[in-house]
Design a protein around this motif. Sequence first.
Motif, short mmCIF file in Angstrom:
data_model
loop_
_atom_site.label_atom_id
_atom_site.label_comp_id
_atom_site.label_asym_id
_atom_site.label_seq_id
_atom_site.Cartn_x
_atom_site.Cartn_y
_atom_site.Cartn_z
N ALA A 1 0.83 -1.21 0.00
CA ALA A 1 0.00 0.00 0.00
C ALA A 1 0.86 1.25 0.00
CB ALA A 1 -0.93 -0.01 1.22
N GLY A 2 1.88 1.28 0.85
CA GLY A 2 2.75 2.44 0.92
C GLY A 2 3.53 2.67 -0.35
N ILE A 3 4.08 1.60 -0.92
CA ILE A 3 4.84 1.72 -2.17
C ILE A 3 3.93 2.20 -3.30
CG2 ILE A 3 6.11 0.44 -3.92
CD1 ILE A 3 7.76 0.74 -1.43
N SER A 4 2.72 1.65 -3.38
CA SER A 4 1.77 2.06 -4.42
C SER A 4 1.40 3.53 -4.28
CB SER A 4 0.51 1.18 -4.35
OG SER A 4 -0.45 1.60 -5.30
N ALA A 5 1.15 3.98 -3.05
CA ALA A 5 0.83 5.39 -2.82
C ALA A 5 1.98 6.28 -3.24
CB ALA A 5 0.49 5.61 -1.34
N ALA A 6 3.20 5.86 -2.94
CA ALA A 6 4.37 6.66 -3.29
C ALA A 6 4.53 6.76 -4.81
CB ALA A 6 5.63 6.05 -2.67
N LEU A 7 4.42 5.64 -5.49
CA LEU A 7 4.56 5.65 -6.96
C LEU A 7 3.52 6.55 -7.60
CD1 LEU A 7 5.25 1.86 -7.58
CD2 LEU A 7 6.85 3.74 -7.95
N THR A 8 2.29 6.47 -7.09
CA THR A 8 1.21 7.30 -7.64
C THR A 8 1.50 8.78 -7.43
OG1 THR A 8 -0.40 5.54 -7.26
CG2 THR A 8 -1.26 7.77 -7.55
N ALA A 9 1.91 9.15 -6.22
CA ALA A 9 2.21 10.55 -5.94
C ALA A 9 3.43 11.04 -6.73
CB ALA A 9 2.44 10.74 -4.45
N LEU A 10 4.44 10.20 -6.85
CA LEU A 10 5.63 10.58 -7.62
C LEU A 10 5.29 10.84 -9.08
CD1 LEU A 10 8.09 8.00 -6.05
CD2 LEU A 10 8.42 10.48 -5.99
N HIS A 11 4.41 10.03 -9.63
CA HIS A 11 4.01 10.22 -11.03
C HIS A 11 3.16 11.47 -11.22
CE1 HIS A 11 4.72 5.66 -11.86
NE2 HIS A 11 5.84 6.36 -11.80
N ARG A 12 2.75 12.07 -10.12
CA ARG A 12 2.05 13.36 -10.16
C ARG A 12 2.96 14.49 -9.67
NH1 ARG A 12 -1.19 9.43 -10.45
NH2 ARG A 12 -3.33 9.62 -11.24
N ASN A 13 4.26 14.23 -9.79
CA ASN A 13 5.28 15.25 -9.49
C ASN A 13 5.26 15.72 -8.05
OD1 ASN A 13 6.37 15.33 -12.17
ND2 ASN A 13 4.57 16.53 -12.79
N LYS A 14 4.97 14.81 -7.15
CA LYS A 14 5.00 15.13 -5.72
C LYS A 14 6.23 14.48 -5.09
CE LYS A 14 1.06 17.24 -6.08
NZ LYS A 14 1.02 17.21 -7.56
N SER A 15 6.90 15.21 -4.22
CA SER A 15 8.04 14.64 -3.51
C SER A 15 7.53 13.72 -2.40
CB SER A 15 8.91 15.75 -2.92
OG SER A 15 8.17 16.56 -2.02
N CYS A 16 8.21 12.58 -2.23
CA CYS A 16 7.73 11.57 -1.29
C CYS A 16 8.86 11.01 -0.45
CB CYS A 16 7.09 10.39 -2.03
SG CYS A 16 5.53 10.75 -2.82
N LEU B 1 -0.99 6.59 5.61
CA LEU B 1 -0.70 5.50 6.54
C LEU B 1 -0.88 4.17 5.82
CD1 LEU B 1 -2.67 6.81 9.65
CD2 LEU B 1 -0.25 7.18 9.09
N GLY B 2 0.20 3.43 5.68
CA GLY B 2 0.14 2.08 5.12
C GLY B 2 0.82 1.12 6.09
N ALA C 1 -4.37 -4.04 -1.45
CA ALA C 1 -3.54 -3.03 -0.80
C ALA C 1 -2.94 -2.06 -1.83
CB ALA C 1 -2.43 -3.70 0.01
N CYS C 2 -2.49 -2.61 -2.94
CA CYS C 2 -1.94 -1.74 -4.00
C CYS C 2 -3.01 -0.81 -4.56
CB CYS C 2 -1.34 -2.60 -5.12
SG CYS C 2 0.18 -3.45 -4.66
N GLY C 3 -4.22 -1.32 -4.73
CA GLY C 3 -5.30 -0.47 -5.21
C GLY C 3 -5.64 0.63 -4.22
N ASP C 4 -5.71 0.28 -2.95
CA ASP C 4 -5.93 1.28 -1.90
C ASP C 4 -4.84 2.35 -1.95
OD1 ASP C 4 -8.07 -0.23 -1.01
OD2 ASP C 4 -7.03 -1.00 0.76
N GLY C 5 -3.60 1.89 -2.09
CA GLY C 5 -2.47 2.82 -2.11
C GLY C 5 -2.54 3.78 -3.28
N ASN C 6 -2.99 3.26 -4.43
CA ASN C 6 -3.15 4.11 -5.61
C ASN C 6 -4.16 5.22 -5.35
OD1 ASN C 6 -5.05 4.24 -8.39
ND2 ASN C 6 -2.86 4.55 -8.70
N VAL C 7 -5.29 4.85 -4.75
CA VAL C 7 -6.32 5.85 -4.44
C VAL C 7 -5.80 6.86 -3.42
CG1 VAL C 7 -8.64 6.21 -3.50
CG2 VAL C 7 -8.20 4.26 -5.00
#
Length: 275
Positions: free
Chosen positions: A12-27, A105-106, A251-257
């Motif tokens: 979940a945490g890794i998925s959230a990070a990848l999603t935010a990074l691809h939106r040009n957010k620092s993580c 939180l993941g 978990a990966c889907g949750d993290g993406n959202v």
Amino acid sequence: MYDVAIIGGGPAGISAALTALHRNKSCVIISSAPEDSMLFKAELIDNYPGLPAITGADMLRSFIAHAKASGAEFLDGRATSVMPYGTSFGVAVGNDFVEAKALVLGIGASRAKGFPGEKEFIGYGVSYCATCDGMLYRNKKVAVVALSSDAEEEAEFLRSIGCEVEYFDSKRAKKFEITGESRVEHIVADGVSYPVSAVFIFRPSIAPDTLIPDLGLDGSKIVVDADMATNIPGVFAAGDCIGAPYQISKACGDGNVAGISASRYVEALAKPAEV
């Protein structure tokens, strides 16, 4: 300051990070040792698309490598507290401190409730960080409850500064209670009482409501809406910590959202307030 801080380095945490990074957010991903993860211990996983018949350890290593290659920063350690600062959050990680505009939180499923007396004595002898609080108990007797892979290292640090350490791993005791008047005075382990001045508890992660006071829970699960938003603005949650089914793909889907929602929250902060 980071745009998004993610507590938990699992799917979940890794998925959230990848999603935010691809939106040009620092993580930054704050995580204890991968070996503490339940996924790392899985012998065989054969229901995740594209990665058939893989061990949990290899899958987690692949996830971490992907996040690093995408620009995620990692901070090894255990988040011990979160402090809201208006439009940002401060996260204490041992002696380190991280500030971010949004938080995901993941932290995985809460595998155990706090011990009786634990919550009542936080700040009065109960600690989750030896390097932070150890010097307060120099030349005194303390207990270490070892539930994570770094516990022995933390116990050795306490010994090095002069503490007498009563060390409890899962082989020595299973049930604990912390007692005292206004401060910690004893730890009761499997019915035997030991006089100590402090109890250092080392888990892979801290209970959600200990990490963030006033966080909305349903039992041990973090309550979120469809956007993975908690009751605290700017705080999102994903994966096993929000409940079943306890599956990697879920978990990966949750993290993406959560990553999308956290990114949108950060973007909204940057917009000028309407008059």
